[in-house]
Each structure stands twice: as C-alpha cells, then as structure tokens.
Scaffold this motif. Structure first.
Motif, mmCIF file in Angstrom:
data_model
loop_
_atom_site.group_PDB
_atom_site.id
_atom_site.type_symbol
_atom_site.label_atom_id
_atom_site.label_comp_id
_atom_site.label_asym_id
_atom_site.label_seq_id
_atom_site.Cartn_x
_atom_site.Cartn_y
_atom_site.Cartn_z
ATOM 1 N N ALA A 61 0.713 -1.310 -0.088
ATOM 2 C CA ALA A 61 0.108 0.038 -0.129
ATOM 3 C C ALA A 61 0.680 1.318 0.171
ATOM 4 O O ALA A 61 0.394 2.507 -0.304
ATOM 5 N N THR A 62 2.036 0.959 0.209
ATOM 6 C CA THR A 62 2.992 2.454 0.354
ATOM 7 C C THR A 62 3.173 2.907 -1.188
ATOM 8 O O THR A 62 3.436 4.035 -1.350
ATOM 9 N N GLY A 63 2.998 2.123 -2.099
ATOM 10 C CA GLY A 63 2.541 2.592 -3.505
ATOM 11 C C GLY A 63 4.123 2.889 -4.055
ATOM 12 O O GLY A 63 3.879 3.332 -5.337
ATOM 13 N N ALA A 64 5.176 2.438 -3.835
ATOM 14 C CA ALA A 64 6.522 2.643 -4.510
ATOM 15 C C ALA A 64 6.484 1.638 -5.379
ATOM 16 O O ALA A 64 5.952 0.349 -5.513
ATOM 17 N N ASP A 65 6.939 1.954 -6.666
ATOM 18 C CA ASP A 65 6.928 0.750 -7.757
ATOM 19 C C ASP A 65 8.266 -0.136 -7.511
ATOM 20 O O ASP A 65 9.036 0.032 -6.800
ATOM 21 N N PRO A 66 7.796 -1.371 -7.734
ATOM 22 C CA PRO A 66 8.964 -2.476 -7.630
ATOM 23 C C PRO A 66 10.437 -1.844 -8.118
ATOM 24 O O PRO A 66 10.548 -1.131 -9.246
ATOM 25 N N LEU A 67 11.455 -2.136 -7.652
ATOM 26 C CA LEU A 67 12.821 -1.941 -8.029
ATOM 27 C C LEU A 67 13.492 -3.194 -8.496
ATOM 28 O O LEU A 67 13.273 -4.243 -8.089
ATOM 29 N N VAL A 68 13.631 -3.322 -9.986
ATOM 30 C CA VAL A 68 14.228 -4.223 -10.667
ATOM 31 C C VAL A 68 15.650 -4.085 -10.893
ATOM 32 O O VAL A 68 16.116 -2.791 -11.110
ATOM 33 N N LEU A 69 16.521 -5.017 -10.355
ATOM 34 C CA LEU A 69 17.969 -4.928 -10.712
ATOM 35 C C LEU A 69 18.603 -5.866 -11.645
ATOM 36 O O LEU A 69 18.473 -7.008 -11.670
ATOM 37 N N VAL A 70 19.563 -5.380 -12.363
ATOM 38 C CA VAL A 70 20.376 -6.004 -13.341
ATOM 39 C C VAL A 70 21.739 -6.155 -12.993
ATOM 40 O O VAL A 70 22.520 -5.138 -12.871
ATOM 41 N N HIS A 71 22.052 -7.461 -13.259
ATOM 42 C CA HIS A 71 23.577 -7.635 -12.684
ATOM 43 C C HIS A 71 24.826 -7.495 -13.437
ATOM 44 O O HIS A 71 24.430 -6.974 -14.891
ATOM 45 N N ALA A 72 25.981 -7.477 -13.289
ATOM 46 C CA ALA A 72 27.323 -7.339 -13.933
ATOM 47 C C ALA A 72 27.525 -8.378 -14.713
ATOM 48 O O ALA A 72 27.283 -9.750 -14.582
ATOM 49 N N LEU A 73 28.185 -8.474 -15.722
ATOM 50 C CA LEU A 73 28.833 -9.651 -16.667
ATOM 51 C C LEU A 73 29.670 -10.493 -15.927
ATOM 52 O O LEU A 73 30.525 -9.927 -15.074
ATOM 53 N N GLY A 74 29.211 -11.828 -16.098
ATOM 54 C CA GLY A 74 30.187 -12.783 -15.393
ATOM 55 C C GLY A 74 29.283 -13.215 -14.227
ATOM 56 O O GLY A 74 29.868 -14.251 -13.389
ATOM 57 N N LEU A 75 28.622 -12.490 -13.478
ATOM 58 C CA LEU A 75 27.765 -12.807 -12.297
ATOM 59 C C LEU A 75 26.328 -13.245 -12.516
ATOM 60 O O LEU A 75 25.989 -13.870 -13.656
ATOM 61 N N ASP A 76 25.465 -13.167 -11.518
ATOM 62 C CA ASP A 76 24.004 -13.608 -11.767
ATOM 63 C C ASP A 76 23.171 -12.713 -10.824
ATOM 64 O O ASP A 76 23.754 -11.819 -9.947
ATOM 65 N N ARG A 77 22.014 -13.203 -10.845
ATOM 66 C CA ARG A 77 20.916 -12.310 -9.856
ATOM 67 C C ARG A 77 21.479 -12.272 -8.581
ATOM 68 O O ARG A 77 21.275 -11.319 -7.587
ATOM 69 N N ARG A 78 22.302 -13.367 -7.847
ATOM 70 C CA ARG A 78 22.659 -13.298 -6.431
ATOM 71 C C ARG A 78 23.364 -12.148 -6.091
ATOM 72 O O ARG A 78 23.925 -11.934 -5.024
ATOM 73 N N MET A 79 24.225 -11.565 -7.155
ATOM 74 C CA MET A 79 24.926 -10.429 -6.701
ATOM 75 C C MET A 79 24.360 -9.223 -6.157
ATOM 76 O O MET A 79 24.816 -8.603 -5.258
ATOM 77 N N TRP A 80 22.787 -9.182 -6.218
ATOM 78 C CA TRP A 80 22.257 -8.212 -5.720
ATOM 79 C C TRP A 80 21.459 -8.489 -4.352
ATOM 80 O O TRP A 80 20.827 -7.776 -3.545
#
Length: 277
Positions: free
Chosen positions: A36-55
């Motif tokens: 309900a706070t209304g903030a849009d979702p934050l999508v994170l894109v990782h660096a070359l050679g890594l993966d989602r877990r970087m974030w």
C-alpha cells in the motif's frame, strides 16, 4: 562500517524460474511487506559474469515496504547457454518480456556495469515503463577493447581472466580479506561458459546509447565507485552530464562492484525519492 554481504541470503526472498520464450531465467523476488506504500517495484540487473545473487546483499539492506526483483541475464546463471545476444538491445528486450510476463507496468530500474548498459538501453527505448533509473559503474559508448577481451576469453578460457577481473572489481584490501562476496564473485565467474562470457563482451563492445540519453525525462541517479578503474568517476560524470537533471554520486573507497563491496551504501542510494528533472 560493515562492507560484507552473503549473496543468496537476503531475508524474505523467494526464487522462481520464468520462461522468456527462447530461454528461462531465474528470479530473486522479495515481495513488499506493505504494498500500500505505492512505491514501484525495483528491478536490478547484474554485471557481466555474475548472476542475480550479486544483488542479494543490496536487497537485504533495502526497506521492506518495496518489492525487489533481480534476475539472471541471458547467458548467466539459470539462463546460461541461452541463444547469445547480438547487441545490448537484445538484453533490454529480454527485460521488457520479463516485465510483461510479471504484469509490471512500471518499475524503478537499477543496473551495474553490464546491467547499467541494459538499463540505459531499456530507458532509451521504453522510457514509459520506468519511474526512476539508477546507473552504477557503467558505460554508454562503444568499447573496442571489449572485443579483445572476448577474443582472449574464447581463446584461453574464463579462468585465465580471473585475477585481472577481480582486481578491477574489488579494492586490494577487500580482495585480500577474501570475504564471502569475493568468494561468490570468484566462483561464479569461474563457472561461466567462455561462449557466454565472450558473447557478453561482444554485445557490450557495440553499446552506443549516448545520443539517446539527452531525451530521458525521468529521475536518474548515476553512481560511481571512487576507486573504479573500469568505469572511473570521470566517465560516469560524463554520462550524468548528458542526462537532463541527473544526479551524480561517488561511493568512496570501492572499485567496480559496490553491490558486493558496499551494499549498505549502494542500497541507500536506490531509494525512490530523489530529484526529478
């Protein structure tokens, strides 16, 4: 000041596979505690050679009232071995399919290094899907030297590039201490297929979004690592100067991967409220 984090251990995070047509990616998805706070979702894109877990260390430092999503870019993590991208635009269109598949009409977007190239490209071509943009340790212009890196990794393998890559990514003291984030980066990069790594470098070598940056009309923050030899503050400042109203921030004492070396400080900069152009 603590500067460590353990990829994959952010509290409240779920993981799931998502079919994007010609490949499957995996999401790190932390739902908002109070949507309900209304903030849009934050999508994170990782660096070359890594993966989602970087974030994961950054996600663990973000306020719980906002949905946070990270995903494996084509050629990385769960998406290893996918048809290779010819350009960064291909990776940006993957992101568009991801948002459409998840039913997300508008998000805030943050990308680091290769992820920043994807984020810029997405912003230039799909600005209406974004409420804010964060560009971290990235470039906006063609980089012919990246073709040499592609040739080298395809000839000698990824492991041969590990020492030089880690030295670009982390400050000497952080690298010597060998905390969990460094071990994660080393092990993940060592496991990347040479064909995927080379394809990533070739796509980045053709990146050319500078001409489109001046047309962006959304809140943008450009973030540099103070000691980054790969995308130094002067280069990042130039990107900020080309974007109307963009803020420029330096995180002192880190190199190319503040998401792993200084997750708390980077997370503090990914807040939804900052100056609009």
């Amino acid at each position: 000041m603590a500067r460590t984090g353990q990829p994959g251990t952010a509290p409240g995070v779920a993981e799931a596979d998502l079919d994007l047509g010609d490949h499957v990616t995996r999401l790190l998805d932390r739902p908002a505690r109070d949507p309900a706070t209304g903030a849009d979702p934050l999508v994170l894109v990782h660096a070359l050679g890594l993966d989602r877990r970087m974030w994961a260390p950054v996600a663990g430092c973000l306020p719980p009232d906002r949905r946070v999503i990270a995903y494996d870019v084509r050629g990385h993590g769960r998406a290893a071995g996918a048809p290779p991208p010819a350009t960064v635009r291909d990776l940006a269109e993957d992101l568009l399919r991801l948002l459409d598949t998840l039913g997300l009409a508008r998000v805030a977007l943050a990308g680091l290094s290769m992820g920043g190239a994807v984020a810029q490209t997405f912003a230039v071509h799909h600005p209406g899907r974004l409420s804010a943009l964060h560009l971290v340790a990235t470039a906006a212009d063609p980089q012919p030297a990246y073709l040499e890196r592609a040739d080298r990794v395809e000839r000698y393998g990824v492991v041969e590039q590990l020492p030089a890559t880690l030295e670009r990514w982390f400050t000497p003291a952080f690298l010597a201490a060998d905390p969990e984030p460094v071990r994660y980066a080393r092990e993940t990069l060592a496991g990347v297929r040479a064909a995927d790594f080379g394809a990533g470098w070739r796509a980045l070598a053709r990146l050319d979004v500078r001409a489109g940056l001046g047309g962006l009309r959304l809140p943008v923050r450009v973030i540099a690592g103070g000691d980054d030899p790969a995308t130094p503050p002067a280069l990042m400042r130039g990107i900020a100067q080309d974007i109307p109203g963009a803020e420029f921030v330096i995180i002192d004492g880190v190199r190319h991967l503040p998401a792993l070396e200084a997750p708390e400080r980077l997370a503090a900069l990914l807040r939804p409220e900052f100056r609009r152009p």
